[in-house]
Design a protein around this motif. Structure first.
Motif, short mmCIF file in Angstrom:
data_model
loop_
_atom_site.label_atom_id
_atom_site.label_comp_id
_atom_site.label_asym_id
_atom_site.label_seq_id
_atom_site.Cartn_x
_atom_site.Cartn_y
_atom_site.Cartn_z
N SER A 267 0.89 -1.24 -0.08
CA SER A 267 -0.13 0.09 -0.01
C SER A 267 0.84 1.09 -0.10
O SER A 267 2.04 1.23 0.46
CB SER A 267 -0.87 -0.01 1.02
OG SER A 267 -1.72 -0.89 1.23
N ILE A 268 0.16 2.34 -0.46
CA ILE A 268 0.96 3.59 -0.26
C ILE A 268 0.12 4.83 0.22
O ILE A 268 -0.98 4.66 -0.01
CB ILE A 268 1.21 4.15 -1.85
CG1 ILE A 268 1.94 2.86 -2.62
CG2 ILE A 268 2.13 5.23 -1.98
CD1 ILE A 268 2.26 3.04 -4.01
N LEU A 269 0.62 5.57 1.20
CA LEU A 269 0.04 6.79 1.42
C LEU A 269 0.92 7.94 1.38
O LEU A 269 2.12 7.70 1.88
CB LEU A 269 -0.02 6.55 3.14
CG LEU A 269 -0.87 7.52 3.99
CD1 LEU A 269 -2.13 7.78 3.47
CD2 LEU A 269 -0.79 7.28 5.39
N GLY A 270 0.27 8.97 0.74
CA GLY A 270 1.06 9.89 0.51
C GLY A 270 0.65 11.41 0.98
O GLY A 270 -0.56 11.74 0.83
N LYS A 271 1.43 12.33 1.32
CA LYS A 271 0.93 13.60 1.80
C LYS A 271 1.79 14.71 0.99
O LYS A 271 3.21 14.52 0.97
CB LYS A 271 1.40 13.88 3.37
CG LYS A 271 1.04 15.24 3.68
CD LYS A 271 1.38 15.37 5.16
CE LYS A 271 1.28 16.82 5.78
NZ LYS A 271 0.06 17.63 5.60
N THR A 272 1.29 15.60 0.18
CA THR A 272 1.83 16.44 -0.64
C THR A 272 1.45 17.96 -0.23
O THR A 272 0.55 18.24 0.61
CB THR A 272 1.18 16.42 -2.01
OG1 THR A 272 1.37 15.21 -2.72
CG2 THR A 272 1.57 17.46 -3.08
N TYR A 273 2.46 18.60 -0.12
CA TYR A 273 2.57 19.90 0.38
C TYR A 273 2.21 21.04 -0.62
O TYR A 273 2.26 20.79 -1.74
CB TYR A 273 3.85 20.15 0.90
CG TYR A 273 4.23 19.21 2.24
CD1 TYR A 273 3.96 19.83 3.28
CD2 TYR A 273 4.85 18.20 2.11
CE1 TYR A 273 4.30 19.06 4.46
CE2 TYR A 273 5.20 17.46 3.22
CZ TYR A 273 4.80 17.96 4.42
OH TYR A 273 5.19 16.93 5.38
N GLU A 288 4.57 -5.63 1.57
CA GLU A 288 3.69 -6.66 2.24
C GLU A 288 5.01 -7.84 2.58
O GLU A 288 5.03 -8.58 3.54
CB GLU A 288 2.73 -7.51 1.67
CG GLU A 288 2.05 -8.38 2.57
CD GLU A 288 1.21 -8.27 3.45
OE1 GLU A 288 0.87 -8.95 4.16
OE2 GLU A 288 1.04 -7.13 3.85
N ALA A 289 5.91 -7.94 1.54
CA ALA A 289 6.92 -8.99 1.58
C ALA A 289 7.88 -8.90 2.62
O ALA A 289 8.40 -9.95 3.37
CB ALA A 289 7.69 -9.06 0.34
N ASP A 290 8.04 -7.59 3.33
CA ASP A 290 9.06 -7.63 4.32
C ASP A 290 8.50 -7.01 5.49
O ASP A 290 8.99 -6.68 6.50
CB ASP A 290 10.34 -7.14 3.88
CG ASP A 290 10.33 -5.56 3.38
OD1 ASP A 290 8.92 -5.02 3.56
OD2 ASP A 290 11.40 -5.02 3.02
N GLY A 291 7.23 -6.63 5.34
CA GLY A 291 6.43 -6.00 6.59
C GLY A 291 7.11 -4.48 6.81
O GLY A 291 6.89 -4.12 8.03
#
Length: 358
Positions: A267-273, A288-291
């Protein structure tokens, strides 16, 4: 800033207004592979002041005379939106490459006409969706391309704040104006619903397409209350990815922009300024592979300069285009028109069916 390379693109900037002063003049002077060769503007006082400030080699009051200069390689179109397509067409027909500010056009039809001119010209045409040169977004794009597997869902939001002007005034150069500046025949801000979508919605739409691909249809709702314009948009992507976009103007809080992406392998979570801080988005990529979660620093957050350097690499070094092309610009306009039509009808609207403007 990177050192200047031996081979550099000679760039002329059309328009010496706010976006040129805040972004494009400095980008040309700082770019490793480009130079600010010329400035063109009908306002004598503004043009000459900007030429002295930014050390442009030449100035032109007449656009066609600048385009006739054999030493000019490319043009940045930094005018009001209404002039984007006509100015781009003239540059392409004069044999110049074009980097055009977003949105590329105001109607689907003029974008299609421009596309035909581009294809006939054989020149490079790039749309100024500079967020594609944010290192955080680029890291997210690479993860989607190489590792995430099936892309399940994307949520993205772009919320302009009531407090953005004190913030931008503090970090932007003092914008110089002129009574002689050329303006569109009608005031773009007379219709704020249209203006906010063109100014901000095209960024949100291009970010969504950058990550999830082509948009097939949209269904949109709009609330206009208390001096707030809020669009909630359900998006159907060609890939089958579920999409939801939130465009809200004048939220009572800080600038709020970002995205959340769910995929098969992470998953990806992004915050843009606020873009004028020139700060790379904070993008957390979870594998997910390495947590574990990874975030690129992106120390170089000058998106406009990076955009110009990418444009120049495409021209000088025959590199693949890193930015948005005419098909991306056209799709952005089609999506904005579809959103406006969906708000009016209350029904889903397919992009393939839209015509006209907003």
């Amino acid at each position: 800033m990177p050192k200047k390379l031996e081979r550099r693109l000679r760039v002329g900037v059309l328009g010496a207004g706010q976006i040129a002063q805040a972004a494009h003049f400095e980008s040309c002077t700082k770019a490793a592979n480009a130079d600010l060769y010329a400035i063109c503007d009908v306002a004598d006082d503004l043009r000459e002041r900007m030429a002295i400030t930014h050390a442009a080699e030449k100035t032109y009051k007449n656009y066609d005379k600048m385009l006739a200069d054999p030493d000019l390689d490319a043009v940045i179109i930094a005018t009001a939106d209404a002039f984007h397509v006509p100015a781009s067409v003239r540059a392409l027909q004069a044999g110049k490459h074009v980097l055009c500010e977003k949105p590329v056009g105001l109607t689907v039809e003029e974008c299609l006409e421009l596309k035909a001119v581009i294809e006939k010209s054989g020149k490079i045409f790039q749309v100024g969706h500079m967020k594609r040169f944010d290192a955080g977004l680029q890291a997210a794009k690479a993860f989607i391309r190489d590792e995430i597997g099936d892309l399940i869902a994307l949520k993205a939001w772009y919320c302009d704040s009531t407090h953005r002007y004190p913030m931008t005034d503090a970090v932007q150069p003092l914008i110089v104006t002129s009574a002689s500046a050329r303006k569109p025949s009608s005031n773009p801000k007379a219709d704020l619903r249209r203006y906010y979508m063109l100014a901000h919605g095209c960024h949100l739409i291009d970010t969504a397409r950058y990550f999830a691909g082509d948009i097939v249809s949209v269904q949109a709702r709009l609330a206009e209350r208390a001096g707030i314009w809020c669009w909630f948009i359900d998006v159907e992507f060609a890939s089958g990815t579920l999409g939801h976009l939130d465009l809200t103007v004048q939220v009572r809080m800080d600038w709020h922009e970002g995205f959340q992406i769910y995929g098969q392998n992470g998953s990806i979570l992004g915050k843009t300024y606020n873009p004028w801080y020139y700060k790379t988005s904070e993008v957390d990529i979870f594998r997910e592979a390495d947590g574990a979660t990874h975030r690129v620093l992106g120390a170089d957050g000058h998106f406009y300069r990076r955009q110009l350097e990418g444009f120049a690499r495409t021209i000088l070094d025959s590199m693949p285009m890193e930015g948005a092309d005419i098909n991306d610009g056209l799709a952005s306009v089609q999506t904005m028109v579809a959103i406006a039509q969906s708000v009016q009808s209350g029904k889903p609207v397919a992009l393939a069916d839209v015509t006209g403007g907003m």
